[in-house]
Scaffold this motif. Structure first.
Motif, PDB file in Angstrom:
ATOM      1  N   VAL A 197      30.367  81.278   5.689  1.00 49.70           N
ATOM      2  CA  VAL A 197      29.523  82.090   6.559  1.00 49.70           C
ATOM      3  C   VAL A 197      29.656  81.529   7.970  1.00 49.70           C
ATOM      4  CG1 VAL A 197      27.194  82.897   7.053  1.00 49.70           C
ATOM      5  CG2 VAL A 197      27.913  82.542   4.679  1.00 49.70           C
ATOM      6  N   LEU A 198      30.108  82.369   8.897  1.00 43.96           N
ATOM      7  CA  LEU A 198      30.323  81.937  10.279  1.00 43.96           C
ATOM      8  C   LEU A 198      29.537  82.828  11.233  1.00 43.96           C
ATOM      9  CD1 LEU A 198      34.202  81.389  10.359  1.00 43.96           C
ATOM     10  CD2 LEU A 198      32.437  79.614  10.323  1.00 43.96           C
ATOM     11  N   THR A 199      29.034  82.222  12.293  1.00 42.49           N
ATOM     12  CA  THR A 199      28.368  82.999  13.326  1.00 42.49           C
ATOM     13  C   THR A 199      28.907  82.615  14.697  1.00 42.49           C
ATOM     14  OG1 THR A 199      26.220  83.795  14.120  1.00 42.49           O
ATOM     15  CG2 THR A 199      26.396  81.436  13.626  1.00 42.49           C
ATOM     16  N   HIS A 200      28.555  83.404  15.675  1.00 44.83           N
ATOM     17  CA  HIS A 200      29.131  83.335  17.007  1.00 44.83           C
ATOM     18  C   HIS A 200      28.451  82.292  17.883  1.00 44.83           C
ATOM     19  CE1 HIS A 200      25.434  85.432  17.961  1.00 44.83           C
ATOM     20  NE2 HIS A 200      25.721  86.291  16.997  1.00 44.83           N
TER      21      HIS A 200
ATOM     22  N   ALA B 277      27.314  76.850  15.649  1.00 45.85           N
ATOM     23  CA  ALA B 277      27.400  75.603  14.886  1.00 45.85           C
ATOM     24  C   ALA B 277      26.088  74.848  14.939  1.00 45.85           C
ATOM     25  CB  ALA B 277      28.535  74.740  15.429  1.00 45.85           C
ATOM     26  N   ARG B 278      25.419  74.903  16.082  1.00 47.56           N
ATOM     27  CA  ARG B 278      24.148  74.195  16.201  1.00 47.56           C
ATOM     28  C   ARG B 278      23.125  74.723  15.201  1.00 47.56           C
ATOM     29  NH1 ARG B 278      21.939  74.186  22.151  1.00 47.56           N
ATOM     30  NH2 ARG B 278      20.439  72.755  21.150  1.00 47.56           N
ATOM     31  N   VAL B 279      22.967  76.038  15.123  1.00 47.66           N
ATOM     32  CA  VAL B 279      21.980  76.584  14.195  1.00 47.66           C
ATOM     33  C   VAL B 279      22.392  76.296  12.754  1.00 47.66           C
ATOM     34  CG1 VAL B 279      22.968  78.924  14.104  1.00 47.66           C
ATOM     35  CG2 VAL B 279      20.561  78.592  13.620  1.00 47.66           C
ATOM     36  N   ALA B 280      23.685  76.344  12.451  1.00 47.92           N
ATOM     37  CA  ALA B 280      24.143  76.065  11.093  1.00 47.92           C
ATOM     38  C   ALA B 280      23.895  74.618  10.700  1.00 47.92           C
ATOM     39  CB  ALA B 280      25.632  76.389  10.974  1.00 47.92           C
ATOM     40  N   PHE B 281      24.114  73.685  11.627  1.00 48.54           N
ATOM     41  CA  PHE B 281      23.908  72.272  11.331  1.00 48.54           C
ATOM     42  C   PHE B 281      22.427  71.952  11.205  1.00 48.54           C
ATOM     43  CE2 PHE B 281      27.907  69.643  12.175  1.00 48.54           C
ATOM     44  CZ  PHE B 281      28.754  70.691  11.887  1.00 48.54           C
ATOM     45  N   ARG B 282      21.619  72.532  12.092  1.00 46.00           N
ATOM     46  CA  ARG B 282      20.172  72.264  12.028  1.00 46.00           C
ATOM     47  C   ARG B 282      19.564  72.705  10.710  1.00 46.00           C
ATOM     48  NH1 ARG B 282      19.899  74.529  17.529  1.00 46.00           N
ATOM     49  NH2 ARG B 282      19.138  76.472  16.595  1.00 46.00           N
TER      50      ARG B 282
ATOM     51  N   LEU C 277      33.111  75.037  14.868  1.00 47.57           N
ATOM     52  CA  LEU C 277      34.234  75.375  15.729  1.00 47.57           C
ATOM     53  C   LEU C 277      33.778  75.109  17.154  1.00 47.57           C
ATOM     54  CD1 LEU C 277      35.250  78.784  14.076  1.00 47.57           C
ATOM     55  CD2 LEU C 277      36.078  76.481  13.522  1.00 47.57           C
ATOM     56  N   ALA C 278      34.039  73.907  17.642  1.00 48.75           N
ATOM     57  CA  ALA C 278      33.607  73.450  18.965  1.00 48.75           C
ATOM     58  C   ALA C 278      32.105  73.193  18.986  1.00 48.75           C
ATOM     59  CB  ALA C 278      33.998  74.442  20.060  1.00 48.75           C
ATOM     60  N   PHE C 279      31.700  71.978  18.670  1.00 50.28           N
ATOM     61  CA  PHE C 279      30.280  71.633  18.703  1.00 50.28           C
ATOM     62  C   PHE C 279      29.891  71.245  20.132  1.00 50.28           C
ATOM     63  CE2 PHE C 279      26.372  69.378  18.255  1.00 50.28           C
ATOM     64  CZ  PHE C 279      25.744  69.997  17.189  1.00 50.28           C
ATOM     65  N   PRO C 280      28.866  71.902  20.719  1.00 48.36           N
ATOM     66  CA  PRO C 280      28.441  71.586  22.092  1.00 48.36           C
ATOM     67  C   PRO C 280      27.548  70.354  22.109  1.00 48.36           C
ATOM     68  CG  PRO C 280      27.124  73.395  21.259  1.00 48.36           C
ATOM     69  CD  PRO C 280      28.102  73.040  20.159  1.00 48.36           C
TER      70      PRO C 280
ATOM     71  N   GLU D 123      21.271  66.986  16.241  1.00 51.93           N
ATOM     72  CA  GLU D 123      21.658  68.213  15.543  1.00 51.93           C
ATOM     73  C   GLU D 123      23.000  68.025  14.837  1.00 51.93           C
ATOM     74  OE1 GLU D 123      21.663  71.509  18.208  1.00 51.93           O
ATOM     75  OE2 GLU D 123      19.536  71.360  18.681  1.00 51.93           O
ATOM     76  N   LEU D 124      23.941  67.384  15.504  1.00 50.62           N
ATOM     77  CA  LEU D 124      25.255  67.126  14.917  1.00 50.62           C
ATOM     78  C   LEU D 124      25.136  66.341  13.618  1.00 50.62           C
ATOM     79  CD1 LEU D 124      28.424  67.042  15.223  1.00 50.62           C
ATOM     80  CD2 LEU D 124      28.075  64.901  16.483  1.00 50.62           C
ATOM     81  N   ARG D 125      24.258  65.356  13.600  1.00 52.51           N
ATOM     82  CA  ARG D 125      24.124  64.480  12.427  1.00 52.51           C
ATOM     83  C   ARG D 125      23.142  64.999  11.387  1.00 52.51           C
ATOM     84  NH1 ARG D 125      24.311  60.315  16.559  1.00 52.51           N
ATOM     85  NH2 ARG D 125      22.029  60.329  16.615  1.00 52.51           N
ATOM     86  N   ALA D 126      22.456  66.092  11.658  1.00 48.54           N
ATOM     87  CA  ALA D 126      21.430  66.577  10.723  1.00 48.54           C
ATOM     88  C   ALA D 126      21.954  66.742   9.298  1.00 48.54           C
ATOM     89  CB  ALA D 126      20.835  67.882  11.232  1.00 48.54           C
TER      90      ALA D 126
END
Length: 223
Positions: A34-37, A114-119, A132-135, A149-152
């Motif tokens: 599942v991917l989002t923009h 990616a932020r919302v998916a990781f959180r 795909l490119a984590f800010p 958020e990256l490490r969540a």
């Protein structure tokens, strides 16, 4: 996706209004992604489209999600306390009931996606997460880090992988690796935050990661 005839489009009601899902499900899929923009709001960005096409051709079901805020015509994503509650019902819809997606389930997205998916990785029941490119931080502002958020996912033992452009102003691969326990969880790709017009290396990295999940699960390793 290049396999347009296979795509089912559905709307999912959320607290922020309807989200829109574009689902491609090949016969006997190996798993689901599942991917989002990103904040630009397009699931038709070249890198996202290339990854989705590569996954479907490799036998994975792929759901591309237009989040509620973009369906509503807003130009910028809302803050996490608003965005996340409108993301969770989408994953619930895709993972429960008769039409649920097969596992392993990889959840991820481009940049803000990616932020919302990781959180929310733990809350959505994801088996793995993909960026795909984590800010990691706003350009020129490394002190405004989003490393938490990256490490969540790590705190819940959820495997993750980040594909990061070598010149990404939102965080170089070196910066992202410094925030994670294992540098092999980051793949360096050509280009910056948007990668390149021919993101073959991005597609290859994603396919390698999703194909590793079965072996990782068999070995009892997570994260």
């Amino acid at each position: 996706m290049s396999t347009e005839r296979m795509v089912e489009v559905m709307e999912v009601q959320t607290p922020g209004g309807p989200a829109r899902v574009h689902l491609a499900r090949p016969p006997r899929p190996a798993g689901s992604v599942v991917l989002t923009h990103g904040a630009g709001g397009s699931i038709r960005a070249g890198d996202v489209t290339a990854v989705a096409t590569g996954l479907v051709e490799a036998g994975w079901a792929v759901a591309l999600v237009e989040q509620a805020w973009i369906v509503a015509g807003r130009k910028l994503p809302p803050p996490a306390p608003v965005q996340d509650p409108s993301w969770l019902p989408v994953l619930s819809h895709l993972t429960t009931g008769r039409g649920r997606l097969p596992r392993p389930l990889v959840v991820g997205g481009k940049s803000n996606g990616a932020r919302v998916a990781f959180r929310t990785a733990h809350d959505t029941g994801a088996d793995a997460v993909l960026a795909l490119a984590f800010p990691l931080h706003p350009p020129g502002k490394p002190q405004a880090s989003r490393a938490d958020e990256l490490r969540a996912p790590v705190t819940h033992g959820i495997p993750l992988h980040v594909v990061q452009g070598e010149t990404d102003p939102f965080g170089t691969p070196t910066e992202v690796r410094a925030e994670l326990p294992d540098p092999s969880w980051v793949t360096v790709a050509r280009g910056g935050h948007g990668f390149t017009r021919r993101p073959d290396d991005v597609v290859a990295a994603v396919l390698a990661f999703v194909r590793s999940l079965g072996a990782r699960d068999q070995g009892g390793q997570k994260g």
